[in-house]
Enzyme design. Structure first.
Site, PDB file in Angstrom:
ATOM      1  N   CYS A 107      36.610  39.864  40.919  1.00 12.44           N
ATOM      2  CA  CYS A 107      36.816  39.071  39.700  1.00 12.44           C
ATOM      3  C   CYS A 107      35.489  38.469  39.224  1.00 12.44           C
ATOM      4  CB  CYS A 107      37.888  38.011  39.975  1.00 12.44           C
ATOM      5  SG  CYS A 107      38.522  37.238  38.483  1.00 12.44           S
ATOM      6  N   HIS A 134      42.435  40.911  42.720  1.00 13.13           N
ATOM      7  CA  HIS A 134      42.060  40.134  43.916  1.00 13.13           C
ATOM      8  C   HIS A 134      42.668  40.704  45.198  1.00 13.13           C
ATOM      9  CE1 HIS A 134      40.255  36.426  42.060  1.00 13.13           C
ATOM     10  NE2 HIS A 134      40.817  36.975  40.999  1.00 13.13           N
ATOM     11  N   GLU A 177      42.001  39.971  48.149  1.00 12.39           N
ATOM     12  CA  GLU A 177      42.163  38.936  49.189  1.00 12.39           C
ATOM     13  C   GLU A 177      43.491  38.197  49.061  1.00 12.39           C
ATOM     14  OE1 GLU A 177      40.664  38.549  46.430  1.00 12.39           O
ATOM     15  OE2 GLU A 177      40.313  36.474  45.856  1.00 12.39           O
TER      16      GLU A 177
END
Lengths: 233, 82
Positions: free
Chosen positions: A85, A195, A197
């Protein structure tokens, strides 16, 4: 395997990226934007957020932070770098990846669980995926609209630099050629707007057909770089 | 104390979502004669001392490397305002 995660003023997902690295089996090493020190890590993650308020352009000021001098130099020597991002925006501002990221075509901040197609599984961060595999990764951004001039796009496509493309019939922000993420020629630097994660632990990931919040497709990205480190050069 | 103004615009051939949104608003309020709106940035750099050629050369460098991203933007003007 030690994965460094850089914290900038305005980083939001640095702790999440550290957590993802740990869940994947690595040691997470916090790095600081103002240092000229990568602490000998084996890979670096530039996390999401709004570094320096994203004043000037998204990721632009962070791309000139002290630590980025070291990140750019190390990336040039093959260190795996993942920009998520805001981190992806830093990578294009630092010219480690081609093109640019501007305001979403519809002018809205968007958050959704997004289907991506893995276009290039020959990179340090995507080798655990099958080529063409569709994965679900949460995304959340206002400046994720990828653009490039015709010549740059031709080079990106010609050299297979598209790592991820938006799929599932949705291009969420108007990105050129549905581009969600890129790699450099060498395959050690990867950036993407969604994302990974946030999709590493069942119970906290995107919804899947199997169960709510059970998606862990992002974990493969972190596992890929760990696997690569374990293999003899 | 002179001020140096740097104007940066999104590249003509690339999408400008913000300009497009303003153009839409103009149309909705009945200002229909304007066919396009593009939004750029204006930087005002105050300089301590004369804006001589050395200063301007430095501003050109700053404008090209920090104030604009040549992938998506052009520096369209650098002007000295006293």
């Amino acid at each position: 395997m030690r994965i460094g995660v850089v914290t900038f003023p305005g980083s939001l997902d640095d702790r999440d990226a550290q957590r993802a690295a740990r869940i994947a089996g690595a040691e997470a090493v916090p790095l600081w934007h103002g240092d000229h020190d990568l602490q000998g890590v084996d890979a670096v993650v530039l996390p999401g957020g709004f570094s320096y308020g994203d004043y000037l352009r998204a990721g632009a000021i962070a791309a000139r932070a002290a630590i980025m001098t070291e990140v750019v130099a190390a990336a040039g020597k093959g260190l795996p770098v993942l920009g998520i991002c805001n981190g992806f925006q830093m990578l294009v501002e630092a010219h480690l990846l081609p093109g640019g990221l501007i305001r979403n075509a519809h002018q809205q901040f968007i958050r959704r669980d997004q289907v991506l197609r893995v276009e290039n599984n020959g990179t340090a961060w995507t080798s655990g995926y099958e080529a063409g595999q569709e994965i679900v990764i949460p995304m959340k951004n206002a400046d994720g609209n990828f653009i490039a001039d015709d010549e740059t796009l031709k080079r990106i496509e010609g050299e297979g630099l598209v790592a991820f493309r938006y799929a599932g019939g949705v291009n969420p922000n108007g990105s050129l050629a549905d581009i969600a993420g890129l790699t450099n020629e060498r395959g050690n630097v990867v950036g993407l707007m969604p994302h990974p994660e946030h999709a590493v632990e069942a119970g906290f990931g995107p919804d899947t057909d199997a169960a709510m919040k059970s998606g862990v497709d992002g974990l493969v990205m972190f596992r890929s770089v760990i696997e690569r480190a374990l293999q003899p050069a | 104390m002179p001020t140096i103004v740097v104007d940066v615009m999104p590249k003509a051939e690339l999408l400008d979502p913000q300009g497009k949104a303003v153009a839409g608003a103009l149309g909705r309020q009945g200002s229909t004669r304007f066919t396009d709106v593009r939004i750029g940035k204006r930087f005002e750099l105050a300089v301590d001392g004369p804006a001589d050629e050395a200063v301007l050369a430095e501003v050109r460098e700053i404008a090209a490397t920090l104030l604009s991203n040549d992938v998506i933007e052009d520096v369209v003007a650098i002007t000295v305002v006293d």
